[in-house]
Design an enzyme around this catalytic site. Sequence first.
Site, PDB file in Angstrom:
ATOM      1  N   PHE A   1     -13.806   6.414 -34.106  1.00  0.00           N
ATOM      2  CA  PHE A   1     -15.185   5.925 -33.973  1.00  0.00           C
ATOM      3  C   PHE A   1     -16.158   7.036 -33.553  1.00  0.00           C
ATOM      4  O   PHE A   1     -17.371   6.831 -33.566  1.00  0.00           O
ATOM      5  CB  PHE A   1     -15.258   4.794 -32.935  1.00  0.00           C
ATOM      6  CG  PHE A   1     -14.992   3.415 -33.484  1.00  0.00           C
ATOM      7  CD1 PHE A   1     -13.710   3.028 -33.847  1.00  0.00           C
ATOM      8  CD2 PHE A   1     -16.012   2.486 -33.627  1.00  0.00           C
ATOM      9  CE1 PHE A   1     -13.452   1.755 -34.338  1.00  0.00           C
ATOM     10  CE2 PHE A   1     -15.776   1.204 -34.120  1.00  0.00           C
ATOM     11  CZ  PHE A   1     -14.491   0.841 -34.472  1.00  0.00           C
TER      12      PHE A   1
ATOM     13  N   PRO B   1       0.815  -1.221   0.000  1.00  0.00           N
ATOM     14  CA  PRO B   1       0.000   0.000   0.000  1.00  0.00           C
ATOM     15  C   PRO B   1       0.851   1.276   0.000  1.00  0.00           C
ATOM     16  O   PRO B   1       0.505   2.246  -0.653  1.00  0.00           O
ATOM     17  CB  PRO B   1      -0.825  -0.120   1.287  1.00  0.00           C
ATOM     18  CG  PRO B   1      -0.890  -1.595   1.549  1.00  0.00           C
ATOM     19  CD  PRO B   1       0.381  -2.178   1.046  1.00  0.00           C
TER      20      PRO B   1
ATOM     21  N   ARG C   1      22.296  -8.512 -20.280  1.00  0.00           N
ATOM     22  CA  ARG C   1      21.402  -7.763 -19.404  1.00  0.00           C
ATOM     23  C   ARG C   1      20.650  -6.754 -20.265  1.00  0.00           C
ATOM     24  O   ARG C   1      21.265  -5.960 -20.980  1.00  0.00           O
ATOM     25  CB  ARG C   1      22.202  -7.037 -18.324  1.00  0.00           C
ATOM     26  CG  ARG C   1      21.337  -6.601 -17.156  1.00  0.00           C
ATOM     27  CD  ARG C   1      22.178  -6.167 -15.966  1.00  0.00           C
ATOM     28  NE  ARG C   1      22.958  -4.984 -16.254  1.00  0.00           N
ATOM     29  CZ  ARG C   1      22.463  -3.741 -16.214  1.00  0.00           C
ATOM     30  NH1 ARG C   1      21.208  -3.533 -15.900  1.00  0.00           N
ATOM     31  NH2 ARG C   1      23.236  -2.712 -16.484  1.00  0.00           N
TER      32      ARG C   1
ATOM     33  N   GLY D   1     -18.648   9.294 -31.592  1.00  0.00           N
ATOM     34  CA  GLY D   1     -19.592   9.001 -30.498  1.00  0.00           C
ATOM     35  C   GLY D   1     -19.709   7.515 -30.246  1.00  0.00           C
ATOM     36  O   GLY D   1     -19.816   7.072 -29.091  1.00  0.00           O
TER      37      GLY D   1
ATOM     38  N   GLU E   1       3.931  -3.304 -13.631  1.00  0.00           N
ATOM     39  CA  GLU E   1       5.333  -3.683 -13.911  1.00  0.00           C
ATOM     40  C   GLU E   1       6.242  -2.469 -14.075  1.00  0.00           C
ATOM     41  O   GLU E   1       7.174  -2.472 -14.879  1.00  0.00           O
ATOM     42  CB  GLU E   1       5.415  -4.626 -15.107  1.00  0.00           C
ATOM     43  CG  GLU E   1       4.916  -6.011 -14.724  1.00  0.00           C
ATOM     44  CD  GLU E   1       5.381  -7.103 -15.644  1.00  0.00           C
ATOM     45  OE1 GLU E   1       6.433  -6.945 -16.273  1.00  0.00           O
ATOM     46  OE2 GLU E   1       4.679  -8.113 -15.720  1.00  0.00           O
TER      47      GLU E   1
ATOM     48  N   ALA F   1       4.267   1.284  -0.803  1.00  0.00           N
ATOM     49  CA  ALA F   1       5.521   1.075  -1.541  1.00  0.00           C
ATOM     50  C   ALA F   1       5.222   0.358  -2.850  1.00  0.00           C
ATOM     51  O   ALA F   1       5.124  -0.869  -2.885  1.00  0.00           O
ATOM     52  CB  ALA F   1       6.503   0.263  -0.705  1.00  0.00           C
TER      53      ALA F   1
HETATM   54  N1  CAA Z   1      19.320  -5.948 -12.419  1.00  0.00           N
HETATM   55  C1  CAA Z   1      20.221  -6.223 -11.426  1.00  0.00           C
HETATM   56  N2  CAA Z   1      20.475  -5.370 -10.394  1.00  0.00           N
HETATM   57  C2  CAA Z   1      19.799  -4.208 -10.383  1.00  0.00           C
HETATM   58  C3  CAA Z   1      18.859  -3.864 -11.373  1.00  0.00           C
HETATM   59  C4  CAA Z   1      18.648  -4.777 -12.421  1.00  0.00           C
HETATM   60  N3  CAA Z   1      17.786  -4.511 -13.386  1.00  0.00           N
HETATM   61  N4  CAA Z   1      18.341  -2.650 -11.081  1.00  0.00           N
HETATM   62  C5  CAA Z   1      18.934  -2.238  -9.952  1.00  0.00           C
HETATM   63  N5  CAA Z   1      19.822  -3.175  -9.538  1.00  0.00           N
HETATM   64  C6  CAA Z   1      20.690  -3.115  -8.372  1.00  0.00           C
HETATM   65  C7  CAA Z   1      21.607  -1.882  -8.415  1.00  0.00           C
HETATM   66  O1  CAA Z   1      22.812  -2.149  -9.100  1.00  0.00           O
HETATM   67  C8  CAA Z   1      21.855  -1.609  -6.939  1.00  0.00           C
HETATM   68  O2  CAA Z   1      22.822  -2.543  -6.523  1.00  0.00           O
HETATM   69  P1  CAA Z   1      23.769  -2.309  -5.216  1.00  0.00           P
HETATM   70  O3  CAA Z   1      22.950  -2.642  -4.035  1.00  0.00           O
HETATM   71  O4  CAA Z   1      24.873  -3.316  -5.419  1.00  0.00           O
HETATM   72  O5  CAA Z   1      24.233  -0.905  -5.252  1.00  0.00           O
HETATM   73  C9  CAA Z   1      20.528  -1.992  -6.317  1.00  0.00           C
HETATM   74  O6  CAA Z   1      19.874  -2.907  -7.210  1.00  0.00           O
HETATM   75  C10 CAA Z   1      19.604  -0.806  -6.088  1.00  0.00           C
HETATM   76  O7  CAA Z   1      19.368  -0.175  -7.315  1.00  0.00           O
HETATM   77  P2  CAA Z   1      18.853   1.314  -7.399  1.00  0.00           P
HETATM   78  O8  CAA Z   1      19.749   2.205  -6.601  1.00  0.00           O
HETATM   79  O9  CAA Z   1      18.664   1.653  -8.826  1.00  0.00           O
HETATM   80  O10 CAA Z   1      17.448   1.199  -6.627  1.00  0.00           O
HETATM   81  P3  CAA Z   1      16.305   2.254  -6.332  1.00  0.00           P
HETATM   82  O11 CAA Z   1      15.827   2.049  -4.958  1.00  0.00           O
HETATM   83  O12 CAA Z   1      16.747   3.611  -6.744  1.00  0.00           O
HETATM   84  O13 CAA Z   1      15.078   1.755  -7.255  1.00  0.00           O
HETATM   85  C11 CAA Z   1      13.819   1.337  -9.238  1.00  0.00           C
HETATM   86  C12 CAA Z   1      15.199   1.472  -8.539  1.00  0.00           C
HETATM   87  C13 CAA Z   1      14.186   1.041 -10.675  1.00  0.00           C
HETATM   88  C14 CAA Z   1      12.995   2.591  -9.171  1.00  0.00           C
HETATM   89  C15 CAA Z   1      13.025   0.153  -8.635  1.00  0.00           C
HETATM   90  O14 CAA Z   1      12.601   0.453  -7.337  1.00  0.00           O
HETATM   91  C16 CAA Z   1      11.844  -0.243  -9.505  1.00  0.00           C
HETATM   92  O15 CAA Z   1      11.998  -0.941 -10.493  1.00  0.00           O
HETATM   93  N6  CAA Z   1      10.620   0.200  -9.139  1.00  0.00           N
HETATM   94  C17 CAA Z   1       9.411  -0.197  -9.855  1.00  0.00           C
HETATM   95  C18 CAA Z   1       8.872  -1.469  -9.291  1.00  0.00           C
HETATM   96  C19 CAA Z   1       7.854  -2.123 -10.173  1.00  0.00           C
HETATM   97  O16 CAA Z   1       8.060  -2.294 -11.359  1.00  0.00           O
HETATM   98  N7  CAA Z   1       6.754  -2.539  -9.562  1.00  0.00           N
HETATM   99  C20 CAA Z   1       5.757  -3.268 -10.255  1.00  0.00           C
HETATM  100  C21 CAA Z   1       5.405  -4.477  -9.447  1.00  0.00           C
HETATM  101  S1  CAA Z   1       5.039  -5.907 -10.384  1.00  0.00           S
HETATM  102  C22 CAA Z   1       3.544  -5.642 -11.072  1.00  0.00           C
HETATM  103  O17 CAA Z   1       3.126  -4.564 -11.262  1.00  0.00           O
HETATM  104  C23 CAA Z   1       2.837  -6.830 -11.505  1.00  0.00           C
HETATM  105  C24 CAA Z   1       1.559  -7.053 -10.834  1.00  0.00           C
HETATM  106  O18 CAA Z   1       1.282  -8.153 -10.391  1.00  0.00           O
HETATM  107  C25 CAA Z   1       0.584  -5.971 -10.882  1.00  0.00           C
END
Ligand code: CAA
Length: 393
Positions: free
Chosen positions: A348, A138, A321, A350, A373, A140
């Site tokens: 389309f 909720p 990657r 109306g 996602e 995060a």
């Molecule tokens: N692959 C591997 N490692 C990764 C990575 C990746 N793609 N992305 C980040 N990391 C690593 C970083 O290298 C870093 O490593 P260290 O600890 O060694 O330094 C660590 O992870 C932290 O990375 P960031 O500093 O970039 O992290 P952040 O806190 O700033 O957050 C973010 C990054 C991209 C915003 C992430 O929080 C994010 O992706 N948020 C979105 C989440 C999301 O997609 N939620 C959807 C949920 S799923 C869903 O919606 C499906 C459903 O069922 C509805």
Amino acid sequence: MTQVETGAATGVSFALSPEQRELRALAREFAEKEIRPKAAEYDEHSTHPVDVIAKAHELGLMNLHIPESLGGAALPAFDGMLVGEELNWGCSGIATSIGANGLGAAPVIIAGTDEQKEQWLPPLLEEPIICSFGLSEPDAGSDVARMTTTAERRGDEYVLNGSKTFITNAGYAAWTVVFAKTDPGKGHRGISAFVVPMDAPGVQIEKHLDKMGQRATDTSAFALTDVVVPAANLLGEEGEGFKIAMKTLDFTRPGTAAGAVGVAQAAFELAVEYAKERVTFDVPIAMHQGVNFMIADMATEIEAARLLVWQSAWLHDQGKRATLQSSYAKRFAADMAMKVTIDAVQVFGGYGYIKEYPVEKLMRDAKLFQIYEGTSQIQRLVIAKEIFLPRGD
Ligand code: CAA
């Protein structure tokens, strides 16, 4: 004189193999015969499509990436993305219900031990069992590291407490990969991933969320109150959960982006047909530049999104990657699908705005691609990080 190189000379090819064409045709036929006829009704009543899931399971259109050693098809990301586009062309609500097992199972495939894979994955092939991915909370969603669900080690077990929300298929899941803090002081490095059976005492589905679009997919919230799981359910090591989640999303975002392309393609086809039939000022509206330019832009942007999706899935299959390209594809395809479906409603007129015609549903469905996602803003954040702080392969 510049010579135009052939695909063979450059090593680049956009041609699908005969097997890929067959798989795509199978998915399109399934979408046409099994998904589309149910789409409007299941959308209206927000029905979990248990019957369509069972048929997709029987045909092998679910759980596409389970390793061959466990009896799975181990399809490449590219093939999964081809299936995803077609099923979403049928109905993205039903398609997400079918495809979300890919998201649920991915952390086990990515980080599970042989024993864990053996325990959790083969049953998904035997029966249409549902699994889900429990990341969002909720307070995060985009900021994963803010999660407050905890997992405390007690002997050979962990005790989980907290709540999850916006979890696709959670209301029907046999198990969920739940991300929780084992060391709350360590931020993202304190997050761990656990397989949690959804019938464990203390797991409580709180509600099915009544969504604007993709209504044939269950999206639920659940609470975890003193839920005990064996330590053997920890995926990877303590503290690896955040990276497991990120790697999972790198893998699944091309498939989700492909879904957005499927929805846009459906809206485009409907708009073209309607533009050919509807007459104003003595000609079909397709003859008016105001309309045919809109159609031309739709076609171009769908194709551009599809190419980004293909590239991101291909890159993943090369063992590289694909964080940057997955976010390019997800961001562009989601925003494109929103625009294309809005424009389809406009073509389309109306009629586009009333429920008797299918385009208003596509517009509602498209919106979710910009949110789940990782929102379109989160994709931009990932892209910017990759540009300014590249992490390499
Ligand atoms: N692959 C591997 N490692 C990764 C990575 C990746 N793609 N992305 C980040 N990391 C690593 C970083 O290298 C870093 O490593 P260290 O600890 O060694 O330094 C660590 O992870 C932290 O990375 P960031 O500093 O970039 O992290 P952040 O806190 O700033 O957050 C973010 C990054 C991209 C915003 C992430 O929080 C994010 O992706 N948020 C979105 C989440 C999301 O997609 N939620 C959807 C949920 S799923 C869903 O919606 C499906 C459903 O069922 C509805």
